[in-house]
Design a protein around this motif. Structure first.
Motif, PDB file in Angstrom:
ATOM      1  N   LEU A 216       0.821  -1.211   0.000  1.00 40.15           N
ATOM      2  CA  LEU A 216       0.000   0.000   0.000  1.00 40.15           C
ATOM      3  C   LEU A 216       0.859   1.267   0.000  1.00 40.15           C
ATOM      4  CD1 LEU A 216      -2.797  -1.136   2.480  1.00 40.15           C
ATOM      5  CD2 LEU A 216      -3.060  -0.674   0.032  1.00 40.15           C
ATOM      6  N   LEU A 217       1.979   1.228   0.702  1.00 40.45           N
ATOM      7  CA  LEU A 217       2.879   2.381   0.675  1.00 40.45           C
ATOM      8  C   LEU A 217       3.440   2.601  -0.729  1.00 40.45           C
ATOM      9  CD1 LEU A 217       4.819   1.937   4.040  1.00 40.45           C
ATOM     10  CD2 LEU A 217       3.343   3.864   3.421  1.00 40.45           C
ATOM     11  N   LEU A 218       3.812   1.523  -1.388  1.00 37.57           N
ATOM     12  CA  LEU A 218       4.309   1.631  -2.762  1.00 37.57           C
ATOM     13  C   LEU A 218       3.211   2.143  -3.695  1.00 37.57           C
ATOM     14  CD1 LEU A 218       6.391  -1.668  -3.036  1.00 37.57           C
ATOM     15  CD2 LEU A 218       7.293   0.661  -3.090  1.00 37.57           C
ATOM     16  N   GLN A 219       2.002   1.661  -3.471  1.00 37.43           N
ATOM     17  CA  GLN A 219       0.886   2.088  -4.313  1.00 37.43           C
ATOM     18  C   GLN A 219       0.580   3.568  -4.115  1.00 37.43           C
ATOM     19  OE1 GLN A 219      -3.538   0.952  -3.696  1.00 37.43           O
ATOM     20  NE2 GLN A 219      -2.775  -0.571  -5.139  1.00 37.43           N
ATOM     21  N   ARG A 220       0.577   4.004  -2.855  1.00 36.56           N
ATOM     22  CA  ARG A 220       0.318   5.424  -2.590  1.00 36.56           C
ATOM     23  C   ARG A 220       1.400   6.301  -3.205  1.00 36.56           C
ATOM     24  NH1 ARG A 220       0.243   7.633   3.517  1.00 36.56           N
ATOM     25  NH2 ARG A 220       2.488   7.263   3.266  1.00 36.56           N
ATOM     26  N   ARG A 221       2.631   5.889  -3.033  1.00 35.15           N
ATOM     27  CA  ARG A 221       3.731   6.681  -3.570  1.00 35.15           C
ATOM     28  C   ARG A 221       3.689   6.728  -5.097  1.00 35.15           C
ATOM     29  NH1 ARG A 221       8.562   6.387  -6.845  1.00 35.15           N
ATOM     30  NH2 ARG A 221       9.811   8.188  -6.196  1.00 35.15           N
ATOM     31  N   ALA A 222       3.347   5.591  -5.743  1.00 35.36           N
ATOM     32  CA  ALA A 222       3.274   5.550  -7.206  1.00 35.36           C
ATOM     33  C   ALA A 222       2.205   6.507  -7.722  1.00 35.36           C
ATOM     34  CB  ALA A 222       2.988   4.129  -7.673  1.00 35.36           C
ATOM     35  N   ARG A 223       1.065   6.539  -7.048  1.00 33.58           N
ATOM     36  CA  ARG A 223      -0.014   7.419  -7.496  1.00 33.58           C
ATOM     37  C   ARG A 223       0.299   8.879  -7.216  1.00 33.58           C
ATOM     38  NH1 ARG A 223      -4.820   3.215  -5.602  1.00 33.58           N
ATOM     39  NH2 ARG A 223      -4.802   2.008  -7.555  1.00 33.58           N
ATOM     40  N   GLU A 224       0.987   9.151  -6.116  1.00 29.69           N
ATOM     41  CA  GLU A 224       1.420  10.524  -5.849  1.00 29.69           C
ATOM     42  C   GLU A 224       2.420  10.985  -6.913  1.00 29.69           C
ATOM     43  OE1 GLU A 224       1.029  10.648  -0.949  1.00 29.69           O
ATOM     44  OE2 GLU A 224       2.960  10.235  -1.909  1.00 29.69           O
ATOM     45  N   ARG A 225       3.324  10.088  -7.292  1.00 36.54           N
ATOM     46  CA  ARG A 225       4.294  10.428  -8.332  1.00 36.54           C
ATOM     47  C   ARG A 225       3.593  10.684  -9.660  1.00 36.54           C
ATOM     48  NH1 ARG A 225       6.059   7.447 -12.137  1.00 36.54           N
ATOM     49  NH2 ARG A 225       5.511   5.481 -11.144  1.00 36.54           N
ATOM     50  N   GLN A 226       2.609   9.850  -9.984  1.00 37.55           N
ATOM     51  CA  GLN A 226       1.855  10.050 -11.223  1.00 37.55           C
ATOM     52  C   GLN A 226       1.155  11.404 -11.221  1.00 37.55           C
ATOM     53  OE1 GLN A 226      -0.656   6.580 -11.168  1.00 37.55           O
ATOM     54  NE2 GLN A 226       0.726   5.393 -12.462  1.00 37.55           N
ATOM     55  N   LEU A 227       0.622  11.785 -10.069  1.00 33.55           N
ATOM     56  CA  LEU A 227      -0.063  13.073  -9.967  1.00 33.55           C
ATOM     57  C   LEU A 227       0.913  14.222 -10.202  1.00 33.55           C
ATOM     58  CD1 LEU A 227      -2.684  14.592  -9.326  1.00 33.55           C
ATOM     59  CD2 LEU A 227      -2.045  14.506  -6.901  1.00 33.55           C
ATOM     60  N   ARG A 228       2.117  14.097  -9.645  1.00 36.69           N
ATOM     61  CA  ARG A 228       3.133  15.134  -9.844  1.00 36.69           C
ATOM     62  C   ARG A 228       3.622  15.168 -11.288  1.00 36.69           C
ATOM     63  NH1 ARG A 228       8.029  13.997  -6.370  1.00 36.69           N
ATOM     64  NH2 ARG A 228       8.678  16.035  -7.159  1.00 36.69           N
ATOM     65  N   MET A 229       3.621  14.009 -11.931  1.00 37.52           N
ATOM     66  CA  MET A 229       4.276  13.873 -13.225  1.00 37.52           C
ATOM     67  C   MET A 229       3.347  14.091 -14.415  1.00 37.52           C
ATOM     68  SD  MET A 229       6.815  10.718 -14.148  1.00 37.52           S
ATOM     69  CE  MET A 229       5.457   9.553 -14.070  1.00 37.52           C
ATOM     70  N   ILE A 230       2.049  14.012 -14.208  1.00 36.34           N
ATOM     71  CA  ILE A 230       1.122  13.977 -15.336  1.00 36.34           C
ATOM     72  C   ILE A 230       1.213  15.235 -16.196  1.00 36.34           C
ATOM     73  CG2 ILE A 230      -0.821  14.833 -13.934  1.00 36.34           C
ATOM     74  CD1 ILE A 230      -2.630  12.998 -15.599  1.00 36.34           C
ATOM     75  N   GLN A 231       1.252  16.399 -15.560  1.00 41.04           N
ATOM     76  CA  GLN A 231       1.332  17.633 -16.333  1.00 41.04           C
ATOM     77  C   GLN A 231       2.707  17.796 -16.975  1.00 41.04           C
ATOM     78  OE1 GLN A 231      -1.233  19.404 -17.088  1.00 41.04           O
ATOM     79  NE2 GLN A 231      -2.577  18.211 -15.750  1.00 41.04           N
ATOM     80  N   ALA A 232       3.745  17.396 -16.245  1.00 38.11           N
ATOM     81  CA  ALA A 232       5.102  17.485 -16.801  1.00 38.11           C
ATOM     82  C   ALA A 232       5.234  16.609 -18.039  1.00 38.11           C
ATOM     83  CB  ALA A 232       6.121  17.070 -15.742  1.00 38.11           C
ATOM     84  N   ALA A 233       4.683  15.393 -17.975  1.00 44.51           N
ATOM     85  CA  ALA A 233       4.771  14.478 -19.115  1.00 44.51           C
ATOM     86  C   ALA A 233       4.009  15.022 -20.316  1.00 44.51           C
ATOM     87  CB  ALA A 233       4.229  13.106 -18.720  1.00 44.51           C
ATOM     88  N   ARG A 234       2.869  15.629 -20.077  1.00 44.03           N
ATOM     89  CA  ARG A 234       2.098  16.202 -21.182  1.00 44.03           C
ATOM     90  C   ARG A 234       2.853  17.364 -21.830  1.00 44.03           C
ATOM     91  NH1 ARG A 234      -3.667  16.061 -17.942  1.00 44.03           N
ATOM     92  NH2 ARG A 234      -4.284  13.933 -18.532  1.00 44.03           N
ATOM     93  N   ARG A 235       3.485  18.190 -21.010  1.00 47.51           N
ATOM     94  CA  ARG A 235       4.261  19.302 -21.572  1.00 47.51           C
ATOM     95  C   ARG A 235       5.437  18.781 -22.400  1.00 47.51           C
ATOM     96  NH1 ARG A 235       3.103  21.722 -16.420  1.00 47.51           N
ATOM     97  NH2 ARG A 235       5.050  20.894 -15.560  1.00 47.51           N
ATOM     98  N   LEU A 236       6.103  17.759 -21.883  1.00 47.26           N
ATOM     99  CA  LEU A 236       7.250  17.205 -22.605  1.00 47.26           C
ATOM    100  C   LEU A 236       6.820  16.530 -23.901  1.00 47.26           C
ATOM    101  CD1 LEU A 236       9.369  15.712 -19.684  1.00 47.26           C
ATOM    102  CD2 LEU A 236       9.768  17.821 -20.954  1.00 47.26           C
TER     103      LEU A 236
END
Length: 271
Positions: A216-236
């Motif tokens: 669950l800790l890995l899952q929470r961290r993965a989803r938090e990372r995705q949230l941080r990364m989603i806009q950056a990935a779209r811009r790139l």
């Protein structure tokens, strides 16, 4: 469906073509102008044209909507975008001169750019149906994981609760868009290694395993990372498209000129 299936199939086909090329080289001297060289070039160019034209039509128009989801077309696009350039490479017999050399250089450049594009594409979270997840979707998933994690931690005692709380409050390193996306594998490995060390240390004081807490800790961290990364990935991805599309146009222009020159100077398919 295996997300890397097209890469594995591409590798198998390229290895098979390599074996064919080596066998042919033992029997004759490879050349871009011999029958095998011509057909490798024709088929490879055809695959590249297919991947460029039909994937674009499926992605940007409704003409091929009946032909399946875009994510399947992307897999075909990646497969033909790897195998096609590899066949063109064997067509050159590894001789890079003049217009043919420039065409091969552009082919390699576009193929390399395609690998970067795929990596950026995989940085954007998607549902099982292949639809891009929104920030709201990710926030909802994070909250669900958080609730489940707190419930599990409360059953494991204060030490586990302290670990969960410390993980929630950990310092998030600020990164640029490129670093955030391109270094995600390295960041994931560092986090997993550190978390596993903490979990193993705690398990020595617990009567039960903490595998569910770790998951669950890995899952929470993965989803938090995705949230941080989603806009950056779209811009790139937007920046990548600006570079990739013109490179493709230059490549196919060079291919057209190369083919016209071959026809004009009397190159045949059989001698």
């Amino acid at each position: 469906m295996d997300e890397s299936l097209e890469l594995k199939l591409s590798l198998v086909v390229c290895l098979g073509l390599s074996g064919l090329y080596v066998a042919y080289a033992l029997l004759a001297e490879p050349s871009g102008g011999d029958p095998l060289g011509h057909w490798l070039g024709i088929i490879g160019t055809g695959l590249m044209a297919f991947t460029e034209i039909f994937y674009s039509l499926r992605k940007r128009t409704n003409l091929l909507r009946w032909a399946g989801p875009v994510r399947y077309w992307l897999s075909v696009h990646i497969f033909t975008g790897i195998v096609g350039p590899f066949m063109v490479l064997t067509h050159t017999a590894f001789q890079f001169r003049g217009l043919a050399g420039f065409t091969m250089f552009m082919t390699a450049l576009v193929a390399g750019s395609g690998f970067i594009g795929r990596y950026l594409y995989t940085a954007i979270p998607r549902s099982l149906a292949g639809v891009e997840s929104s920030s709201a979707d990710l926030v909802e998933l994070i909250n669900l994981t958080q609730a489940e994690l707190l419930a599990v931690a409360s059953e494991r005692g204060p030490q586990v609760q302290a670990l969960v709380k410390a993980d929630e409050n950990r310092q998030r390193q600020k990164r640029s868009d490129w670093a955030l996306v391109l270094l995600r594998g390295w960041d994931d490995w560092r986090y997993r290694t550190h978390l596993r060390r903490q979990i193993r240390a705690l398990e020595k004081t617990q009567t039960v395993k903490l595998g569910e807490v770790e998951r669950l800790l890995l899952q929470r961290r993965a989803r938090e990372r995705q949230l941080r990364m989603i806009q950056a990935a779209r811009r790139l991805l937007s920046v990548w498209h600006v570079a990739h599309v013109p490179m493709g146009a230059v490549l196919f222009t060079a291919v057209g000129v190369h083919i016209a020159a071959e026809i004009f100077f009397g190159a045949g398919l059989a001698r």
